[in-house]
Design a protein around this motif. Structure first.
Motif, short mmCIF file in Angstrom:
data_model
loop_
_atom_site.label_atom_id
_atom_site.label_comp_id
_atom_site.label_asym_id
_atom_site.label_seq_id
_atom_site.Cartn_x
_atom_site.Cartn_y
_atom_site.Cartn_z
N LEU A 63 45.31 80.75 2.56
CA LEU A 63 46.00 81.06 3.69
C LEU A 63 46.21 82.63 3.63
O LEU A 63 47.21 82.95 2.80
CB LEU A 63 47.27 80.22 3.86
N ILE A 64 45.67 83.39 4.60
CA ILE A 64 46.25 84.73 4.44
C ILE A 64 46.98 85.30 5.77
O ILE A 64 47.24 86.46 5.71
CB ILE A 64 44.97 85.78 4.56
N GLY A 65 47.09 84.47 6.81
CA GLY A 65 47.94 84.51 7.84
C GLY A 65 48.27 83.42 8.71
O GLY A 65 47.26 82.40 8.68
N PHE A 66 49.05 83.48 9.94
CA PHE A 66 49.34 82.49 10.41
C PHE A 66 50.04 83.01 11.87
O PHE A 66 50.69 84.00 12.00
CB PHE A 66 50.47 81.49 10.04
N ILE A 67 49.51 82.42 13.08
CA ILE A 67 49.82 82.57 14.29
C ILE A 67 50.63 81.60 15.07
O ILE A 67 49.98 80.55 15.06
CB ILE A 67 48.95 83.43 15.20
N TRP A 68 51.80 81.76 15.40
CA TRP A 68 52.59 80.90 16.26
C TRP A 68 52.43 81.41 17.83
O TRP A 68 53.01 82.34 18.11
CB TRP A 68 53.85 80.82 15.73
N TYR A 69 51.50 80.77 18.47
CA TYR A 69 51.37 81.16 19.86
C TYR A 69 51.61 80.17 20.81
O TYR A 69 51.56 78.86 20.55
CB TYR A 69 49.62 81.16 20.11
N ARG A 70 52.50 80.70 21.71
CA ARG A 70 53.16 79.73 22.80
C ARG A 70 53.43 80.58 24.12
O ARG A 70 53.35 81.71 24.02
CB ARG A 70 54.32 79.08 22.22
N THR A 71 53.71 79.67 25.28
CA THR A 71 54.12 80.48 26.27
C THR A 71 55.62 79.91 26.63
O THR A 71 56.21 78.64 26.62
CB THR A 71 53.36 79.99 27.54
N VAL A 72 56.51 81.12 26.96
CA VAL A 72 57.87 80.66 27.11
C VAL A 72 58.34 81.52 28.44
O VAL A 72 58.04 82.76 28.56
CB VAL A 72 58.78 81.48 25.93
N ASP A 73 58.73 80.65 29.33
CA ASP A 73 59.07 81.26 30.67
C ASP A 73 58.00 82.08 31.42
O ASP A 73 58.13 83.05 31.91
CB ASP A 73 60.43 82.32 30.72
N GLU A 74 56.69 81.42 31.12
CA GLU A 74 55.26 81.85 31.71
C GLU A 74 54.96 83.08 31.10
O GLU A 74 54.37 84.02 31.72
CB GLU A 74 55.72 82.28 33.19
N VAL A 75 55.67 83.57 29.93
CA VAL A 75 55.28 84.61 29.19
C VAL A 75 54.37 84.23 27.83
O VAL A 75 55.03 83.55 27.15
CB VAL A 75 56.36 85.60 28.94
N ASP A 76 53.51 84.73 27.67
CA ASP A 76 52.55 84.56 26.43
C ASP A 76 53.36 85.19 25.40
O ASP A 76 53.37 86.27 25.45
CB ASP A 76 51.31 84.85 26.47
N ARG A 77 53.69 84.56 24.27
CA ARG A 77 54.02 85.21 22.97
C ARG A 77 53.42 84.79 21.62
O ARG A 77 52.83 83.47 21.63
CB ARG A 77 55.63 84.69 23.04
N ALA A 78 53.58 85.62 20.62
CA ALA A 78 52.74 85.26 19.47
C ALA A 78 53.52 85.97 18.44
O ALA A 78 53.94 87.06 18.28
CB ALA A 78 51.16 85.85 19.43
N THR A 79 53.90 85.18 17.33
CA THR A 79 54.39 85.54 15.98
C THR A 79 53.36 85.51 15.15
O THR A 79 52.81 84.43 14.93
CB THR A 79 55.88 84.64 15.67
N VAL A 80 53.34 86.60 14.38
CA VAL A 80 52.30 86.75 13.36
C VAL A 80 52.92 86.96 12.05
O VAL A 80 53.80 87.64 11.80
CB VAL A 80 51.34 88.01 13.45
N TYR A 81 52.30 86.20 10.96
CA TYR A 81 52.86 86.21 9.65
C TYR A 81 51.58 86.66 8.63
O TYR A 81 50.54 86.07 8.86
CB TYR A 81 53.49 84.97 8.94
N ASP A 82 51.81 87.53 7.75
CA ASP A 82 50.96 87.48 6.71
C ASP A 82 51.89 87.34 5.37
O ASP A 82 52.96 86.83 5.42
CB ASP A 82 50.05 89.04 6.67
N ASP A 83 51.32 88.13 4.16
CA ASP A 83 52.09 87.72 2.92
C ASP A 83 53.41 88.56 2.75
O ASP A 83 54.13 88.30 1.98
CB ASP A 83 51.19 87.73 1.57
N THR A 84 53.50 89.62 3.71
CA THR A 84 54.58 90.47 3.43
C THR A 84 55.39 90.76 4.87
O THR A 84 56.74 90.84 4.71
CB THR A 84 54.10 91.85 3.09
N VAL A 85 54.63 90.65 6.04
CA VAL A 85 55.51 91.06 7.26
C VAL A 85 55.30 89.93 8.46
O VAL A 85 54.30 89.01 8.47
CB VAL A 85 55.09 92.37 7.83
N LYS A 86 56.20 90.13 9.20
CA LYS A 86 56.48 89.02 10.43
C LYS A 86 56.34 90.00 11.79
O LYS A 86 57.06 91.13 11.82
CB LYS A 86 57.43 88.49 10.64
#
Length: 218
Positions: free
Chosen positions: A140-163
């Motif tokens: 596992l080298i990365g992960f994306i938490w993808y969702r829509t909040v108040d009709e706005v698309d948002r993504a939180t991206v993780y790798d082994d060091t940063v968010k």
């Protein structure tokens, strides 16, 4: 992660979304083939039998009902117990097993909360995008938490060091980047099958046949 990479991963995820939503509907006892909204190609008077829901409930209740799992040892008592209690670990474990039975996998995101308390919570499968290496033993080298909040698309991206935090207006734009301090992608992924298969997809044709037989007498 670049804007182009993020767009590609999300586009690939959206092609899988109908299957994930169908699996969730089956697990709720709502056969999507029967209860799909009008218009339908032809009249459908079948009655959905909640076999997938019953199967998931039996497995979850037998294997991970809160109270069934116990822990012991000094490391648990001195280190893990306060963290587990704060996060309602047994309840979350039960829910994560349910997710894995429904979708074949469950995703648990970790972060540091107030006063440095370690927190974790499951990410819904329809919002989870794991990224693996191309090695024989994928990592596992990365992960994306993808969702829509108040009709706005948002993504939180993780790798082994940063968010990274991304928002989409007419295009994806990164709004924040910071180290997370975990030294690895802060996500645990659980499976019930080595190939990532769920509990009931392979018997959906049989379930449809049972629906038809039961409906014939209604």
């Amino acid at each position: 992660m670049t804007q182009e990479q993020l767009e590609k991963y999300i586009a690939d995820h959206l092609t899988k979304l109908p299957r994930l939503l169908n699996q969730r509907a089956q697990a709720l006892g709502n056969n999507p083939g029967i209860l799909r909204p009008i218009p339908k190609p032809s009249p459908d008077n079948r009655v959905p039998i909640p076999l997938a829901r019953q199967s998931v409930a039996i497995i979850t209740g037998y294997m991970a009902r809160p109270g069934n799992l116990t822990y012991s040892g000094d490391y648990y008592e001195n280190t893990l117990k306060p963290i587990y209690d704060y996060n309602d670990e047994q309840l979350l474990t039960s829910g994560e097993l349910e997710d894995a039975c429904i979708h074949g996998a469950c995703y648990e995101l970790h972060w540091l909360g107030k006063d440095g308390m370690k927190e974790f919570y499951p990410v819904p499968a329809d919002q989870a995008i794991p990224i693996y290496s191309n090695d024989l033993k994928p990592k596992l080298i990365g992960f994306i938490w993808y969702r829509t909040v108040d009709e706005v698309d948002r993504a939180t991206v993780y790798d082994d060091t940063v968010k990274q935090e991304w928002v989409r207006d007419d295009k994806w734009t990164m709004t924040e980047e910071a180290p997370h301090g975990y030294g690895q992608v802060p996500v645990n992924i659980g499976y019930i099958d080595r190939d990532g298969r769920n509990l009931f997809d392979h018997v959906l044709p049989i379930m449809d046949s049972i629906d038809k037989l039961a409906s014939a007498d209604v």
